[in-house]
Design an enzyme around this catalytic site. Structure first.
Site, PDB file in Angstrom:
ATOM      1  N   CYS A 108      19.660  54.626  42.275  1.00 39.16           N
ATOM      2  CA  CYS A 108      20.412  53.703  43.128  1.00 39.16           C
ATOM      3  C   CYS A 108      21.042  54.397  44.330  1.00 39.16           C
ATOM      4  CB  CYS A 108      21.469  52.969  42.319  1.00 39.16           C
ATOM      5  SG  CYS A 108      22.706  54.061  41.615  1.00 39.16           S
ATOM      6  N   ARG A 133      29.188  47.912  43.321  1.00 38.18           N
ATOM      7  CA  ARG A 133      30.270  48.882  43.560  1.00 38.18           C
ATOM      8  C   ARG A 133      31.590  48.109  43.535  1.00 38.18           C
ATOM      9  NH1 ARG A 133      26.287  51.358  47.625  1.00 38.18           N
ATOM     10  NH2 ARG A 133      26.180  53.563  47.078  1.00 38.18           N
ATOM     11  N   HIS A 144      29.946  47.470  61.873  1.00 36.68           N
ATOM     12  CA  HIS A 144      29.654  46.033  61.926  1.00 36.68           C
ATOM     13  C   HIS A 144      28.652  45.718  63.021  1.00 36.68           C
ATOM     14  CE1 HIS A 144      32.122  44.552  58.860  1.00 36.68           C
ATOM     15  NE2 HIS A 144      33.283  44.824  59.413  1.00 36.68           N
ATOM     16  N   ARG A 179      28.848  65.605  51.200  1.00 39.24           N
ATOM     17  CA  ARG A 179      28.003  64.571  51.796  1.00 39.24           C
ATOM     18  C   ARG A 179      28.597  63.971  53.068  1.00 39.24           C
ATOM     19  NH1 ARG A 179      28.342  59.751  47.168  1.00 39.24           N
ATOM     20  NH2 ARG A 179      28.296  58.171  48.766  1.00 39.24           N
ATOM     21  N   ASN A 208      22.991  60.147  46.092  1.00 40.36           N
ATOM     22  CA  ASN A 208      23.933  60.502  47.174  1.00 40.36           C
ATOM     23  C   ASN A 208      24.866  61.609  46.705  1.00 40.36           C
ATOM     24  OD1 ASN A 208      22.759  58.249  48.237  1.00 40.36           O
ATOM     25  ND2 ASN A 208      24.525  56.921  47.983  1.00 40.36           N
ATOM     26  N   ASP A 209      25.401  61.431  45.505  1.00 39.98           N
ATOM     27  CA  ASP A 209      26.278  62.469  44.956  1.00 39.98           C
ATOM     28  C   ASP A 209      25.484  63.604  44.332  1.00 39.98           C
ATOM     29  OD1 ASP A 209      29.012  61.944  45.453  1.00 39.98           O
ATOM     30  OD2 ASP A 209      28.843  60.153  44.194  1.00 39.98           O
ATOM     31  N   GLU A 241      24.776  61.966  38.336  1.00 40.48           N
ATOM     32  CA  GLU A 241      25.192  62.399  39.670  1.00 40.48           C
ATOM     33  C   GLU A 241      25.628  63.850  39.700  1.00 40.48           C
ATOM     34  OE1 GLU A 241      27.230  58.850  41.887  1.00 40.48           O
ATOM     35  OE2 GLU A 241      28.209  59.047  39.950  1.00 40.48           O
ATOM     36  N   ARG A 287      29.350  48.729  38.021  1.00 40.95           N
ATOM     37  CA  ARG A 287      29.826  50.105  37.877  1.00 40.95           C
ATOM     38  C   ARG A 287      31.349  50.090  37.844  1.00 40.95           C
ATOM     39  NH1 ARG A 287      28.689  54.432  42.522  1.00 40.95           N
ATOM     40  NH2 ARG A 287      30.275  53.262  43.642  1.00 40.95           N
TER      41      ARG A 287
HETATM   42  C1  PEP Z   1      25.284  57.779  44.608  1.00 40.02           C
HETATM   43  O1  PEP Z   1      26.111  58.696  44.515  1.00 40.02           O
HETATM   44  O2  PEP Z   1      24.064  57.956  44.824  1.00 40.02           O
HETATM   45  C2  PEP Z   1      25.727  56.376  44.495  1.00 40.02           C
HETATM   46  C3  PEP Z   1      24.857  55.395  44.479  1.00 40.02           C
HETATM   47  O3  PEP Z   1      27.069  56.159  44.409  1.00 40.02           O
HETATM   48  P1  PEP Z   1      28.064  56.148  45.676  1.00 40.02           P
HETATM   49  O4  PEP Z   1      27.209  56.270  46.919  1.00 40.02           O
HETATM   50  O5  PEP Z   1      28.796  54.856  45.596  1.00 40.02           O
HETATM   51  O6  PEP Z   1      28.908  57.339  45.406  1.00 40.02           O
HETATM   52 MG    MG Z   2      28.085  58.318  43.673  1.00 37.17          MG
END
Ligand code: PEP
Ligand code: MG
Length: 591
Positions: A511, A305, A198, A474, A463-464, A440, A341
């Site tokens: 994303c 999300r 925060h 990660r 990200n995944d 992903e 999602r």
């Molecule tokens: C991702 O995995 O890139 C993603 C956008 O989903 P999250 O970060 O919520 O797993």
């Molecule tokens: Mg993800």
């Protein structure tokens, strides 16, 4: 650790969380105060519980006072909920009730509270999602406030800085951050904290450069020592030489000029120099981000999300509650499209009240769409709410972590059944709601041409994707050096996905965090992405790059990158290319 007063130009690197450069003198907030942890006699227990309750009441009064004081500041109003959250934590049994129980085992209040805070911290540490994991900082902030009261220490007052200064603290709670006097505080540095704490979010709202996670900065500096901070790169310079000060003064001027220019981009379309329109949307993972999406002119929500609706409660939200939340998103986005999602929970993502067993390998376990297909009742409730919202506006639905065609077919079958059921019951809904999947997993990339036959759009969750492609957790700091978005395998995965989508005539967007990184923008355009969804505050910088480049330039760059065998070569090539192409934006002087 020794204080570093004399050696010139000592460079430290933390996490830059609020951009901007500040040059000034340290004002060190002392967080140390004596905490006595004692054993108490059985007859003292009631008195000790009373003392603890008085501390809770005093903490509530302090927070209420701060809330009244800062509620007049327009730029902070949207964050006042944080203070409400802290007041709620002061009523929570997991903290207050558990501390009282611990006092009953003959510990004094300080010792009992510390033990409870430690237990809560280990609960939070197991959460995979960075944002949620960071929420332990709210509990810590409340705990710290209580401890100070119990020990008779003063409130840590950021408002008391006398001259212009850079505040250095072990940690700053949101309440402390909110009270800073913007005309005096030039920047923040803290030992603790991460990108989504925060304090970081507030520093951005206050427009004050900040670097967090420096670990030992409080033990390295003294009051009134000169220091420089770069809130973008996370670099901090202790005892800067005159030449370094001069270099950073120029950098500061350059940064301010670029920031000023960024405001002009708000109302301009996201279009490349050769006329390609790329949609730039916002990712949303908490209610307050709608404001940011508006502020930065997001063209819709590209990733809603839904997990946050399920947090901090014993029962999952009802169909009606979810329906209201999705409709409110549509309203707040003023007719723009919202991509919802379905629940991405399980693995390390922690939600109380849902049936999740301990798993040996949670990242590869029952998470995301796998959990939804197993808990079909819960899944149907969410689909009903999403479909009903689709009767009110432009809703798209997206399934996370798809790894095979059978999975998406199962989701679509249930979606069809739920649609028919709603129609029979007379609810308005869009029977042709656009259906997409997140790409992903390596499996999804490899069979992207088949998956593309099944859906209306792809959204790449890097990200995944990076975690699964490179087999790198990660959230694990020990292997963080291997988590590499420049890896040639990732570049190829993105290319295969984009090519498969286009061959099938469907759109593809991205994303994951990569979408918000301006250094990648040209590469992503060259790969053929149709849209990018990101933290809304990243939109202006990405748009600025996008409006200065063409898809052709992107394609050429990608072709060259695909010939390079190592991440290092890929990253150097991108960096060099962007510095040469847009020196004003990327040619930042090296350290
Ligand atoms: C991702 O995995 O890139 C993603 C956008 O989903 P999250 O970060 O919520 O797993
Ligand atoms: Mg993800």
């Amino acid at each position: 650790m020794e204080k570093n007063r004399t050696t010139q130009d000592v460079y430290l690197v933390g996490v830059g969380v609020s951009p901007g450069i500040a040059i000034g003198q340290v004002s060190l907030l002392d967080h140390r105060y004596p905490v006595y942890e004692l054993h108490i006699e059985a007859e003292e227990i009631d008195t000790e519980i009373k003392r603890f309750r008085q501390a809770v009441a005093e903490a509530t009064t302090q927070l209420q006072r701060i809330k009244e004081r800062v509620s007049e500041q327009v730029h902070l109003r949207e964050h006042l909920y944080i203070l409400d959250t802290h007041m709620l934590i002061l009523e929570d049994e997991m903290l207050v009730g558990a501390t009282e129980t611990a006092i009953r085992t003959q510990r004094n209040a300080e010792s009992a509270l510390r033990q409870v805070l430690k237990n809560l911290r280990s609960l939070f540490d197991n959460i995979e999602d960075e944002y949620l994991r960071e929420r332990h900082s709210d509990v810590d902030a409340v705990g710290e406030r209580l401890l100070r009261i119990l020990c008779g220490a003063d409130e840590q007052m950021t408002g008391r800085v006398e001259n212009e200064a850079i505040i250095v603290a072990h940690d700053l709670s949101p309440a402390e951050t909110m009270q800073v006097d913007r005309s005096r505080v030039l920047g923040f540095l803290t030992d603790k904290g991460g990108r989504t704490s925060h304090t970081a979010i507030l520093a951005r709202s206050l427009d004050i450069p900040a670097v967090v996670g420096l670990e030992t900065i409080t033990s390295q500096v003294e009051d009134r020592q000169t220091i420089i901070i770069d809130g973008e790169s996370g670099v901090v310079v202790l005892n800067p030489s005159p030449a370094t000060i001069c270099k950073y003064q120029q950098r500061k001027k350059h940064f301010e000029h670029l920031e000023h220019e960024l405001e002009d981009y708000r109302n301009l379309p996201a279009i490349t120099t050769d006329g390609m329109r790329i949609s730039l949307c916002g990712n949303l993972e908490m209610e307050s981000e709608f404001k940011l999406a508006h502020k930065h002119a997001a063209e819709g929500i590209g990733l809603y999300r839904t997990e946050f609706l399920f947090l901090g409660r014993q029962q999952p939200p009802s169909e009606e509650e979810q329906f209201d939340a999705y409709c409110s998103a549509l309203e707040r986005m003023d007719g723009q499209s919202v991509t919802i999602r379905t629940l991405d929970i399980g693995g390390d993502k922690f939600v109380t009240g849902l049936n999740l067993d301990d798993e040996a390998n949670p990242a590869m376990g029952l998470r995301a769409v796998r959990f939804s297909l197993q808990e079909e009742g819960l899944f149907r409730v969410q689909l009903r709410a999403i479909l009903r919202a689709s009767g009110r506006g432009r809703v798209r639905i997206m399934f996370p972590l798809i790894s095979g065609v059978a999975e998406i077919r199962a989701c679509k079958r249930i979606l069809r059944e739920v649609t028919k059921e709603l129609q029979r019951q007379g609810f308005a809904c869009n029977p042709d709601i656009p259906v997409g999947i997140m790409i992903e997993t390596p499996a999804a990339v490899m069979i992207a041409p088949f998956l593309a036959q099944e859906v209306d759009f792809f959204s790449i969750g890097t990200n995944d994707l990076i975690q699964y492609f490179l087999a790198v957790d990660r959230g694990n700091q020990h292997v963080a050096y291997l988590y590499d978005s420049f890896h040639p395998a990732i570049l190829r995965a993105l290319k295969m996905t984009c090519d498969a989508a286009h061959a099938a005539g469907i759109s593809v967007c991205i994303c994951g965090e990569m979408a918000g990184e301006p250094l990648y923008t040209l590469v992503l355009i060259g790969l053929g992405l149709d849209g990018m969804s990101m933290n809304p505050s990243c939109i202006p910088r990405v748009k600025r790059v996008l409006r200065h480049v063409s898809r052709e330039q992107g394609k050429e760059l990608v072709e060259r990158l695909l010939t390079l065998p190592t991440s290092k070569e890929v990253s150097v090539a991108i960096d060099l290319h962007m510095r040469t192409l847009l020196p004003d934006l990327f040619a930042r002087p090296l350290l």
